[in-house]
Design a protein around this motif. Structure first.
Motif, PDB file in Angstrom:
ATOM      1  N   GLU A  11      -4.160  -9.573   9.789  1.00  0.00           N
ATOM      2  CA  GLU A  11      -5.779  -9.637   9.908  1.00  0.00           C
ATOM      3  C   GLU A  11      -6.116 -11.273   9.552  1.00  0.00           C
ATOM      4  N   GLN A  18       0.871  -1.225  -0.076  1.00  0.00           N
ATOM      5  CA  GLN A  18       0.000  -0.072   0.005  1.00  0.00           C
ATOM      6  C   GLN A  18       0.761   1.376  -0.124  1.00  0.00           C
ATOM      7  N   LYS A  51      -9.295   7.948   0.207  1.00  0.00           N
ATOM      8  CA  LYS A  51      -9.577   7.721   1.311  1.00  0.00           C
ATOM      9  C   LYS A  51      -8.327   7.653   2.347  1.00  0.00           C
ATOM     10  N   ALA A  67      -6.689  -0.423   1.014  1.00  0.00           N
ATOM     11  CA  ALA A  67      -6.753  -1.653   0.719  1.00  0.00           C
ATOM     12  C   ALA A  67      -8.034  -2.216   0.359  1.00  0.00           C
ATOM     13  N   SER A  68      -9.149  -1.770   0.799  1.00  0.00           N
ATOM     14  CA  SER A  68     -10.539  -2.387   0.197  1.00  0.00           C
ATOM     15  C   SER A  68     -11.086  -1.678  -1.014  1.00  0.00           C
ATOM     16  N   GLU A 122      -3.621  -1.153  14.502  1.00  0.00           N
ATOM     17  CA  GLU A 122      -4.362  -0.282  13.479  1.00  0.00           C
ATOM     18  C   GLU A 122      -5.470   0.588  14.082  1.00  0.00           C
ATOM     19  N   HIS A 144       1.429  -9.361   4.651  1.00  0.00           N
ATOM     20  CA  HIS A 144       0.351  -8.216   4.765  1.00  0.00           C
ATOM     21  C   HIS A 144      -0.547  -8.407   3.391  1.00  0.00           C
ATOM     22  N   TYR A 202      -5.648   8.386   5.757  1.00  0.00           N
ATOM     23  CA  TYR A 202      -5.533   8.351   7.055  1.00  0.00           C
ATOM     24  C   TYR A 202      -4.466   9.115   7.725  1.00  0.00           C
TER      25      TYR A 202
HETATM   26  C1  BG6 Z   1      -6.806  -3.315   7.491  1.00  0.00           C
HETATM   27  C2  BG6 Z   1      -5.880  -3.780   6.854  1.00  0.00           C
HETATM   28  O1  BG6 Z   1      -7.985  -3.998   7.149  1.00  0.00           O
HETATM   29  O2  BG6 Z   1      -7.756  -1.933   7.231  1.00  0.00           O
HETATM   30  C3  BG6 Z   1      -5.318  -2.425   6.038  1.00  0.00           C
HETATM   31  O3  BG6 Z   1      -4.838  -4.278   7.556  1.00  0.00           O
HETATM   32  C4  BG6 Z   1      -6.096  -1.472   5.527  1.00  0.00           C
HETATM   33  O4  BG6 Z   1      -4.331  -3.123   5.109  1.00  0.00           O
HETATM   34  C5  BG6 Z   1      -6.875  -0.906   6.851  1.00  0.00           C
HETATM   35  O5  BG6 Z   1      -5.868  -0.616   4.591  1.00  0.00           O
HETATM   36  C6  BG6 Z   1      -7.756   0.194   6.292  1.00  0.00           C
HETATM   37  O6  BG6 Z   1      -8.642  -0.130   5.245  1.00  0.00           O
HETATM   38  P1  BG6 Z   1      -8.884   0.453   4.216  1.00  0.00           P
HETATM   39  O7  BG6 Z   1      -9.849  -0.410   3.170  1.00  0.00           O
HETATM   40  O8  BG6 Z   1      -9.696   1.786   4.485  1.00  0.00           O
HETATM   41  O9  BG6 Z   1      -7.512   0.738   3.631  1.00  0.00           O
END
Ligand code: BG6
Length: 472
Positions: free
Chosen positions: A175, A17, A432, A425-426, A370, A129, A434
């Motif tokens: 996870e 990522q 999106k 990831a999703s 996380e 991962h 963080y």
């Molecule tokens: C977790 C994963 O499920 O959530 C990460 O370990 C992921 O890889 C994170 O990025 C946040 O989810 P998303 O879909 O907002 O990137």
């Protein structure tokens, strides 16, 4: 003082990522590299061969590969005590099944770990991962094949030996419980399944292989360096019953068992819980286990429990109701909570509940690896990013985490997810975000990759400096 003096404050990322350089330095493609970009409403696609004119977000990501010095300096400016990153398996074994590792890949992480240690930042490494070498998907059907245990342990042996004096903290699988839900087949299991296959049975078989692989890695790691601390990593799916109807309460308990506890029971205690066998029987799931597996699982119990926590869910025996999305698993709407821009229901108190729940059960050190808010950030006219909504989210969660410590939970540390903006990831989006650090890049892959600290950057620096006392 609420937190221990050696509390591990920091941030978390994953190679696929944020690293980019997907085919540099001898790296092979991983499952993530065959995943197209998507959005909140358009799902990502898995392509077995790369398509022209299609955007693959992992290929460049935010190019940590070429920016690692600048990024680590920024983490150090924030006062990070630890930095969670994953090693891209296919950088070390491009196809996954080679006998000899790729030296150039190993050298990259030599440089990264040296740079972190220069600033006294403790690396926390996720071994796998969501980035299984893609060749293992095509040749062996990913983790459905027991052969992957051998490939994974060879990879572990190489990285444990190489970095044994520089890395102390390891997580075997990110996870791992993602394999309990359909979404996990490709992401966590590296498997492309046909519609007519028994998806659930194959996922639980793959999960069993990962349990055995994880236990072997823990044993091997402790032999290589007895000081290693090796943890499990669970996407904690906190599910509340919608009502006090006993059917809802039992349903919430079953979700907790099958989506969460099945994994940590095996990884922490070293054996399958009774409810797992009942679930397999009720659902006609047959798992092939070898004779030696029982001993392997017993001998490879993890040292600590780590997990991701973003939100909570609601479950109900009544199928009618408004559904909402979530990390890994969605559920019903909770009228007492607000949701993020992506519909994840924000619930700081759920973190306190979860920490207590986990610690009560296992009584081993726990770490939040996380937690964070995926949101749309906007640059103001003066170029600043005032992400007060992110500060609010983090403050509320850290407060509840501190309540859990007061409750007696033995908490090792906290790494905020996506401390620097990275690919989701999703959804595969950049939008999106963080991070405490903004990265100039958009969903289509355009941008200068410039790093800009957000308002939350200074805020987190203060949180770390005060060891969690000053959250204002
Ligand atoms: C977790 C994963 O499920 O959530 C990460 O370990 C992921 O890889 C994170 O990025 C946040 O989810 P998303 O879909 O907002 O990137």
């Amino acid at each position: 003082m609420r937190m221990k003096s050696n509390f591990l404050w920091g941030g978390a990322t994953a190679a696929n990522q944020f690293e980019g350089a997907w085919n540099e330095g001898g790296k092979g493609p991983s499952t993530a590299d065959m995943f197209t970009g998507g959005t909140h409403t358009i799902p990502r696609r898995i392509t077995r061969t790369l398509e022209e004119n299609t955007h693959y977000p992992s290929h460049e990501a935010i190019d940590f590969y070429h920016h690692y010095k600048e990024d680590i300096r920024l983490f150090s400016d924030m006062g990070f005590k630890t930095f969670r990153l994953s090693i891209a398996w296919s950088r070390i074994f491009p196809n996954g099944d080679e006998l000899k590792p790729n030296e150039e890949g190993l050298k990259f992480y030599d440089k990264v770990f040296d740079e972190l240690l220069k600033y006294n930042i403790e690396p926390l490494v996720t071994i796998s991962h969501y980035e299984t070498p893609f060749a293992l998907t095509e040749k062996y059907k990913g983790w459905s094949n027991r052969k992957l245990i051998e490939f994974y342990t060879r990879y572990c042996s190489v990285i444990f030996n190489r970095y044994k004096d520089r890395v102390k903290y390891w997580l075997t699988f990110n996870e791992i419980n993602c394999l309990t839900v359909p979404f996990g087949a490709y992401m966590a299991g590296g498997m492309i399944l046909d519609e007519n296959e028994n998806n659930e049975e194959i996922r639980f078989q793959a999960l069993h292989h990962q349990f055995v692989a994880s236990a072997k890695a823990v044993k091997l790691g402790h032999e290589i360096n007895p000081k290693f601390k090796i943890g499990c990593m669970i996407a904690y799916m906190c599910s509340y019953p919608k009502t006090c109807n006993p059917n809802d309460v039992i349903l919430a308990q079953q979700k907790d068992q099958i989506n969460n506890m099945i994994c940590s029971d095996v990884q922490v205690r070293g054996y399958y819980p009774g409810f797992a066998f009942r679930y397999f029987e009720d659902n006609g799931i047959k798992i092939k286990m070898e004779k030696e597996d029982e001993d392997i699982l017993k001998e490879g119990c993890v040292d600590f429990y780590s997990f991701s926590y973003y939100m909570s869910n609601v479950v109900s025996s009544d199928k009618n109701g408004e559904e909402v999305s979530g990390n890994v698993l969605g559920g019903f709407k909770n009228p007492y909570l607000k949701a993020s821009d992506w519909g994840w229901q924000i619930d700081p108190k759920g973190l306190r509940w979860t920490l207590n729940h986990i610690y009560d059960r296992y009584q081993i050190p726990v770490m939040v690896v996380e937690n964070g808010l995926g949101a749309v950030d906007k640059l103001d006219s003066d170029g600043s990013i005032n992400d007060d909504y992110r500060i609010d989210y983090l403050r509320d969660h850290i407060k509840e985490m501190e309540e859990a410590v007061k409750d007696g939970v033995e908490l090792m540390g906290y790494t905020m997810w996506g401390c620097i903006d990275l690919v989701s990831a999703s959804t595969g989006e950049m939008k999106k975000r963080y991070g405490f650090i903004y990265v100039d890049k958009d969903n289509e892959g355009n941008g200068s990759l410039k790093r800009i600290p957000k308002k939350s950057f200074k805020w987190y620096k203060k949180v770390i400096e005060s060891n969690g006392e000053d959250l204002n």
